[in-house]
Write an enzyme that holds these catalytic residues in place. Sequence first.
Site, short mmCIF file in Angstrom:
data_model
loop_
_atom_site.label_atom_id
_atom_site.label_comp_id
_atom_site.label_asym_id
_atom_site.label_seq_id
_atom_site.Cartn_x
_atom_site.Cartn_y
_atom_site.Cartn_z
N SER A 8 29.48 -33.85 -23.92
CA SER A 8 29.00 -34.25 -25.24
C SER A 8 30.22 -34.49 -26.14
CB SER A 8 27.99 -33.33 -25.93
OG SER A 8 28.96 -31.96 -26.45
N GLU A 163 35.15 -30.28 -32.44
CA GLU A 163 35.06 -31.66 -32.78
C GLU A 163 35.75 -32.13 -33.91
OE1 GLU A 163 33.87 -34.16 -30.60
OE2 GLU A 163 33.32 -32.66 -29.19
N CYS A 195 31.23 -22.52 -22.50
CA CYS A 195 30.93 -23.99 -23.02
C CYS A 195 32.35 -24.59 -23.17
CB CYS A 195 30.57 -23.64 -24.59
SG CYS A 195 30.71 -25.39 -25.28
N HIS A 197 34.03 -26.75 -24.90
CA HIS A 197 34.66 -26.88 -26.05
C HIS A 197 35.42 -25.30 -26.25
CE1 HIS A 197 32.09 -30.14 -26.91
NE2 HIS A 197 32.85 -30.38 -28.21
N1 DGL Z 1 30.82 -28.75 -24.34
C1 DGL Z 1 29.32 -28.59 -24.17
C2 DGL Z 1 29.20 -27.44 -23.21
O1 DGL Z 1 29.82 -27.22 -22.09
C3 DGL Z 1 28.59 -28.48 -25.26
C4 DGL Z 1 28.50 -28.62 -26.71
C5 DGL Z 1 27.50 -29.09 -27.20
O2 DGL Z 1 27.35 -30.27 -27.50
O3 DGL Z 1 26.83 -28.35 -27.73
O4 DGL Z 1 28.09 -26.81 -23.17
#
Ligand code: DGL
Length: 277
Positions: A8, A163, A195, A197
């Site tokens: 994303s 982000e 996640c 991120h």
């Molecule tokens: N980086 C993404 C993940 O591993 C998602 C982040 C998002 O857009 O909420 O879940």
Amino acid sequence: MKIGVFDSGVGGLTVFKYLEEVLPSYDYVYLGDNLRAPYGGRDDQTIYEFTRQAVDYLFKKENCQLIILACNTASASALRRLQQEYLPTLNDPHKRILGIIIPIAEAVPRLSKRGKIALIGTKATVKAESYDEEIAKAWGAVRPTEKMYLYKEAAPLFVPLVEEGLLKNRATKFLARQYLRPLKKHRPDTLLLACTHYPLLADLLAGIMGKSCRTILPGPIVAESLAEYLQRHTEIDELLSKGGSRRFLCTAPPQAFNNLSSRFLGYGVAAEQVLVG
Ligand code: DGL
């Protein structure tokens, strides 16, 4: 034909970095749908539709043969449906979409000492229960006589903070302590960053959890698993070009993406803004 890496936003770079390290000769195209991130608070149908549009772009406009969903949210909410409903529409039996949850879950029995696993992810990942099922399966196969406990918490505000590049901000540190507090109570031996991120906050999170808790990063596990996959599936590997090229795409104006990815990857990234969907 290239390997597509989708997230994303910038999070998938924490997987891409290790793909580059383990499999450097391949041609990659990275797509971050940062205009529509975060995905994690959205419903399954929307996550499916956004992910379908992104992979469709990578297959049709970027000539990808294989796409890694370097996103737990998309892997948990959309992968199965993409494989069952979308892939057959391409009429090419050699196109592949691979998720990241199964390889990560399979690494858990090897990495957790006492079977007390804390997981943080987006709301959609926590709700989907894919990790519960896959970790239980993997644990049962490897350590069937030992008990395993999985404690989960959603940490939704980390994605927008990452982000924005606010990795060391006071607000990020405050939220990290809030999100991890209920997990710490269980004295887990492992923190699973579910996640992509969150590895950008790995030092902060590991510091809060303390030395007795090991952090599992998705990137190295996914890269090793893709290397093994390509060894097993030579019919796919033969179709992948190996010119060592890198191409970065995002859906929002690319300045924030470029700043963070250049810092994180250690070389200049100049992403192109594209319209997906
Ligand atoms: N980086 C993404 C993940 O591993 C998602 C982040 C998002 O857009 O909420 O879940």
